[in-house]
Write a protein that holds these residues in place. Sequence first.
Motif, mmCIF file in Angstrom:
data_model
loop_
_atom_site.group_PDB
_atom_site.id
_atom_site.type_symbol
_atom_site.label_atom_id
_atom_site.label_comp_id
_atom_site.label_asym_id
_atom_site.label_seq_id
_atom_site.Cartn_x
_atom_site.Cartn_y
_atom_site.Cartn_z
ATOM 1 N N PRO A 1 0.810 -1.226 0.000
ATOM 2 C CA PRO A 1 0.000 0.000 0.000
ATOM 3 C C PRO A 1 0.842 1.274 0.000
ATOM 4 O O PRO A 1 0.759 2.124 0.886
ATOM 5 N N VAL A 2 1.657 1.401 -1.029
ATOM 6 C CA VAL A 2 2.636 2.483 -1.147
ATOM 7 C C VAL A 2 2.671 2.950 -2.592
ATOM 8 O O VAL A 2 2.625 2.141 -3.516
ATOM 9 N N ALA A 3 2.750 4.267 -2.780
ATOM 10 C CA ALA A 3 3.075 4.855 -4.079
ATOM 11 C C ALA A 3 4.236 5.816 -3.882
ATOM 12 O O ALA A 3 4.432 6.363 -2.786
ATOM 13 N N VAL A 4 5.018 6.003 -4.938
ATOM 14 C CA VAL A 4 6.123 6.958 -4.879
ATOM 15 C C VAL A 4 5.556 8.359 -5.055
ATOM 16 O O VAL A 4 4.880 8.656 -6.043
ATOM 17 N N THR B 1 6.311 0.268 9.675
ATOM 18 C CA THR B 1 5.416 0.544 10.801
ATOM 19 C C THR B 1 4.558 1.769 10.522
ATOM 20 O O THR B 1 3.371 1.802 10.851
ATOM 21 N N ASP B 2 5.152 2.785 9.888
ATOM 22 C CA ASP B 2 4.367 3.972 9.521
ATOM 23 C C ASP B 2 3.253 3.612 8.536
ATOM 24 O O ASP B 2 2.134 4.139 8.626
ATOM 25 N N VAL B 3 3.548 2.733 7.588
ATOM 26 C CA VAL B 3 2.517 2.298 6.649
ATOM 27 C C VAL B 3 1.389 1.610 7.408
ATOM 28 O O VAL B 3 0.200 1.873 7.162
ATOM 29 N N LEU B 4 1.728 0.745 8.347
ATOM 30 C CA LEU B 4 0.713 0.044 9.138
ATOM 31 C C LEU B 4 -0.094 1.035 9.975
ATOM 32 O O LEU B 4 -1.316 0.893 10.116
ATOM 33 N N ARG B 5 0.568 2.043 10.537
ATOM 34 C CA ARG B 5 -0.152 3.078 11.288
ATOM 35 C C ARG B 5 -1.194 3.760 10.403
ATOM 36 O O ARG B 5 -2.329 3.994 10.823
ATOM 37 N N ALA B 6 -0.805 4.106 9.188
ATOM 38 C CA ALA B 6 -1.733 4.781 8.276
ATOM 39 C C ALA B 6 -2.934 3.899 7.972
ATOM 40 O O ALA B 6 -4.082 4.373 7.969
ATOM 41 N N LEU B 7 -2.694 2.620 7.717
ATOM 42 C CA LEU B 7 -3.798 1.705 7.426
ATOM 43 C C LEU B 7 -4.734 1.598 8.626
ATOM 44 O O LEU B 7 -5.962 1.614 8.472
ATOM 45 N N ALA B 8 -4.168 1.481 9.818
ATOM 46 C CA ALA B 8 -4.992 1.339 11.015
ATOM 47 C C ALA B 8 -5.827 2.583 11.283
ATOM 48 O O ALA B 8 -6.909 2.498 11.888
#
Length: 375
Positions: A92-95, A311-318
């Motif tokens: 779940p990432v885009a540049v 972890t930041d990506v997971l934070r955003a999803l949560a």
Amino acid sequence: MGDGGGLATAPDPAAVGRGAAQACCLDDYERFAADVLPTPVRDFVAGGSGTETTLRDNRAALDSVHLTPRVMAGVEAADPSTRLVNTAAAMPVAVAPMAYQRLLHPDGELMLARAAASAGIPYVISTLSSYPLEEIAGAAPTWFQLYWLRDRAVVESLAERAAAAGCSALMVTVDVPVMGRRLRDVRNAFALPADVVAANLATKVHQAHTAVPGLSAVAAHTASAFSPTVSWADLEWLGARSDLPLVVKGILDPRDARRAVEVGATGIVVSNHGGRQLDGAVPSVDALPAVVDAVGNSAQLLLDSGIRSGTDVLRALALGASGVLVGRPLLWALSLGACDQALDLLRTEVSDAMMLAGCADVAAAARLDTRRACG
């Protein structure tokens, strides 16, 4: 790279190699890039506006988000794949869209776009890319980021070129009526070297290449090229002329998020421009929950500004985002020729974070509970 803020000499290959080989997390790339980049270029990438309060607060706010992991989930391997806007993404990432990437490496946007393609994630082409959008779009699945320019015919032409080149979304950045006062660039009298240009614009603005003490040449370029009067009516006008999904970048207020949906936005990027616009603006991650409440399922939400780890990506999803944009760490990696490595590392971190939180997929990550640290 000639005069101005560019690379005066080729970086030491040994320093580049050490940095690429020794990086264990995304933050390491910034540290190693300091060994190969001149100070004005480092400051152009790293700096924020004003006293850089928002730049610092983006990280502090992300670090204050604590996740409550689930256990005994029976997960053998996490699957971070998803869809962002209308594009399949391996994570779940885009540049993020970032200007003038040839400042960091001669291959610039082409190298980073190819790395995104290898990683299976979207690459967002900047209006101010230093290679033409058609060349970049040929290297990767892409979206096109559009700044609102004073010449509306050029705006329409860029949207048409993006569609013709195969870009699958149009991302309009709406938080730059004027460029934030970036004091590092002012102090450095930052200017682009002659061989780094805004390749998508037919008229090259000479201010961007002319160093003037006490001024940022890039800011002078922006002031002459960008329109400060962009409005919701302009977005409606653009939406009526382009069949590409519309993503609006630079939203922090839930009222603006609702308005973006009303004018046809498919996606919204909750962003304070990485702390580079209004200094003192709310950290993006702090603004996210209210935007989620305001928009619901009416548009897909992406979080931008300060993302540095899985972890930041997971934070955003949560917290309700569908994904994130990652920016500066990939520029540091670009300077070391290590874009593929950096994105592989990020995917590993995302997968590990999901496993440790008991999440088999991104839907499970969205159900995690979060707490904010006190103090």
